[in-house]
Design a protein around this motif. Structure first.
Motif, PDB file in Angstrom:
ATOM      1  N   VAL A  25       0.847  -1.200   0.088  1.00 46.37           N
ATOM      2  CA  VAL A  25       0.083   0.041   0.180  1.00 46.37           C
ATOM      3  C   VAL A  25       0.855   1.167   0.012  1.00 46.37           C
ATOM      4  O   VAL A  25       2.135   1.274   0.971  1.00 46.37           O
ATOM      5  N   THR A  26       0.620   2.062  -0.926  1.00 45.65           N
ATOM      6  CA  THR A  26       1.460   3.445  -0.834  1.00 45.65           C
ATOM      7  C   THR A  26       0.307   4.623  -0.652  1.00 45.65           C
ATOM      8  O   THR A  26      -1.100   4.366  -0.972  1.00 45.65           O
ATOM      9  N   GLY A  27       0.748   5.902  -0.200  1.00 46.87           N
ATOM     10  CA  GLY A  27      -0.037   6.830  -0.211  1.00 46.87           C
ATOM     11  C   GLY A  27      -0.866   7.045   0.898  1.00 46.87           C
ATOM     12  O   GLY A  27      -1.477   7.947   1.146  1.00 46.87           O
ATOM     13  N   ALA A  28      -0.703   5.954   1.856  1.00 50.27           N
ATOM     14  CA  ALA A  28      -1.959   5.898   2.829  1.00 50.27           C
ATOM     15  C   ALA A  28      -1.079   6.142   4.423  1.00 50.27           C
ATOM     16  O   ALA A  28      -1.766   6.942   5.226  1.00 50.27           O
ATOM     17  N   ASP A  30      -4.923   4.563  12.850  1.00 57.68           N
ATOM     18  CA  ASP A  30      -3.898   5.132  13.571  1.00 57.68           C
ATOM     19  C   ASP A  30      -2.732   5.758  12.749  1.00 57.68           C
ATOM     20  O   ASP A  30      -2.026   7.053  13.052  1.00 57.68           O
ATOM     21  N   ASP A  31      -2.121   5.142  11.894  1.00 57.49           N
ATOM     22  CA  ASP A  31      -0.944   5.679  11.310  1.00 57.49           C
ATOM     23  C   ASP A  31      -0.970   6.063  10.058  1.00 57.49           C
ATOM     24  O   ASP A  31      -0.137   6.390   9.205  1.00 57.49           O
ATOM     25  N   GLY A  89      -7.813  13.950   2.336  1.00 53.71           N
ATOM     26  CA  GLY A  89      -8.507  12.852   2.911  1.00 53.71           C
ATOM     27  C   GLY A  89      -8.089  12.504   4.205  1.00 53.71           C
ATOM     28  O   GLY A  89      -6.918  12.688   4.707  1.00 53.71           O
ATOM     29  N   SER A  90      -9.156  12.224   5.167  1.00 57.51           N
ATOM     30  CA  SER A  90      -8.720  11.874   6.473  1.00 57.51           C
ATOM     31  C   SER A  90      -7.921  10.425   6.490  1.00 57.51           C
ATOM     32  O   SER A  90      -8.134   9.797   5.681  1.00 57.51           O
ATOM     33  N   ALA A 114      -7.787   4.669   5.047  1.00 55.15           N
ATOM     34  CA  ALA A 114      -7.904   3.341   5.772  1.00 55.15           C
ATOM     35  C   ALA A 114      -8.919   2.570   4.736  1.00 55.15           C
ATOM     36  O   ALA A 114      -8.788   1.339   4.763  1.00 55.15           O
ATOM     37  N   ASN A 115     -10.196   3.181   4.668  1.00 53.84           N
ATOM     38  CA  ASN A 115     -11.237   2.415   4.009  1.00 53.84           C
ATOM     39  C   ASN A 115     -10.734   2.332   2.576  1.00 53.84           C
ATOM     40  O   ASN A 115     -11.083   1.240   2.035  1.00 53.84           O
TER      41      ASN A 115
END
Lengths: 161, 262
Positions: free
Chosen positions: B198-201, B233-234, B241-242, B247-248
């Motif tokens: 996963v990237t960007g998150a 959390d991280d 975007g929140s 996470a979603n």
């Protein structure tokens, strides 16, 4: 300052540059080719697009020294040999593909590179291909028409679909 | 921008010598480094361009998978990796815009390790090997947090070697202004299991979602991750975007990537 040599619009040219001299500064200040514009200076807007060895690049985000010896083409090299407008330029004029005209040099250069790779793009491919060029006047509708027309397609018929 | 000495070696050996100079920094396509220098966030004394070295260019099949020279632009990877690793080619073809893809390189992207860059997800999900002028680094050991990698002072990437999965896909949720990933997921299915990067998150940069890997290794279907939740959390939280939104997205995009994998 050292002299940096490259081919621009078919002519061998030489002008002084520092390490930090951007290709766009070299073209505009060093060679007086002010058709290439600086819009954002942050590689977002695409007003500064030129071709280096046939590939579209943002000349505000390339050092002149890094393309020493390359074959560069700018908007000044897009007219026909007799001085009349080239196919892409003419299509932009015919379809009013510009409003203030500031983004036009970059739009024309990006279009020429797009059509060299994909001679008959769909409207979606044109819009995708122009993603890196921003028109502050938001004149995209006619720009897309101009690109389709430059590819020899019936822009009005495609727009009507 | 502060001035600097510009050096353009034509071999790896000459680049190694140039990089041993005090204050030297490698320059690849420069699509991130030049804007950074304009903002004076970087001010190298010597800039060593790696774009004139033939050994650092090109895409070819070799031992361990697909070998990509570090100074290969995204546009070339998009064309030449297509027959060997379509998901990787598609990722390369979706970076930035056409002009950026003609200059920006895989080595530059992987060396910078921007937390929203595309390539780190492919490198980590593929279990790729990052080859430098002095050693080979496994993807797991290479990425060490946002903008942080295992690269030492003066070390530069020469090649990235990608094992080819049985099926893979990269699904990116574009941040439309920057065209970086608001969040993006690379899923790669190998004979010995599935890897999900996963990237960007995350505030820690690219990461593997191990719970999803376990579930997908047992059952490679989008439904297999339906019961999982991604802790926020991280996660990065900004005006685009929140943390909860990202996470979603991780879960939604992982499902889409599984469905799209081929």
């Amino acid at each position: 300052m050292t002299n940096v040599t490259m081919t621009v619009n078919g002519k061998s040219v030489s002008a002084p540059a520092e390490g930090r001299t951007l290709l766009v500064e070299y073209l505009r200040t060093g060679l007086g080719l002010t058709g290439t514009h600086v819009g954002c200076d942050t590689s977002q807007c695409g007003a500064c697009v030129v071709h280096v060895d046939g590939r579209a690049v943002k000349s505000c985000t390339v050092f002149a020294m890094d393309v020493e010896g390359s074959d560069v083409r700018t908007i000044e090299g897009m007219a026909n040999a007799d001085g009349s407008l080239g196919v892409v330029q003419q299509a932009f004029q015919d379809h009013h593909g510009l409003q203030c005209g500031f983004c036009t040099p970059g739009m024309v250069m990006t279009t020429a590179a797009l059509l060299a790779e994909n001679p008959r793009p769909s409207e979606a491919e044109v819009r995708h291909g122009l993603e890196g060029n921003i028109c502050r006047c938001t004149g995209y509708h006619n720009i897309v028409k101009a690109v389709l027309a430059a590819s020899g397609q019936d822009a009005d018929a495609i727009a009507a679909q | 921008m502060h001035n600097f000495e510009f050096v353009k070696p034509s071999s790896i050996a000459d680049a190694v010598a140039a990089m041993s100079t005090e204050g030297a920094q490698p320059l690849s396509g420069g699509q991130t480094l030049l804007p950074t220098m304009k903002q004076r966030l970087a001010a190298p004394e010597v800039l060593v361009s790696l774009t004139g070295i033939a050994e650092l260019q090109g895409v070819c099949m070799g031992e361990g998978g697909l070998h990509i020279g570090a100074a290969t632009p995204h546009a070339v990877v998009a064309r030449e990796a297509l027959a060997h690793y379509p998901a990787l080619a598609s990722l390369a073809g979706g970076i930035g815009d056409p002009a950026v893809r003609n200059r920006g390189t895989i080595g530059g992207s992987v060396a910078n390790n921007d937390p929203a860059a595309c390539y780190p997800a492919a490198v980590l999900a593929s279990g790729a090997t990052v080859v430098t002028d002095r050693r080979r680094i496994a993807a797991e050991d290479y990425f060490q947090g946002m903008f942080t990698t295992a690269l030492e002072e003066g070390e530069f990437i020469t090649q990235v070697i990608f094992p080819i999965p049985q099926a893979a896909a990269y699904v990116k949720f574009n941040q439309p202004a920057s065209r970086f990933a608001l969040t993006a997921v690379f899923v790669a299915k190998f004979a010995d299991g599935v890897r999900v990067a996963v990237t960007g998150a995350s505030n820690n940069g690219v990461f593997r979602w191990e719970e999803a890997e376990a579930a997908l290794s047992a059952d490679f279907a989008a439904g297999a991750i339906a019961g999982l939740t991604v802790p926020s959390d991280d996660m990065i939280s900004d005006l685009h975007g929140s943390a909860a939104y990202r996470a979603n997205l991780v879960k939604v995009l992982t499902g889409r990537a599984v469905t799209a994998a081929r």
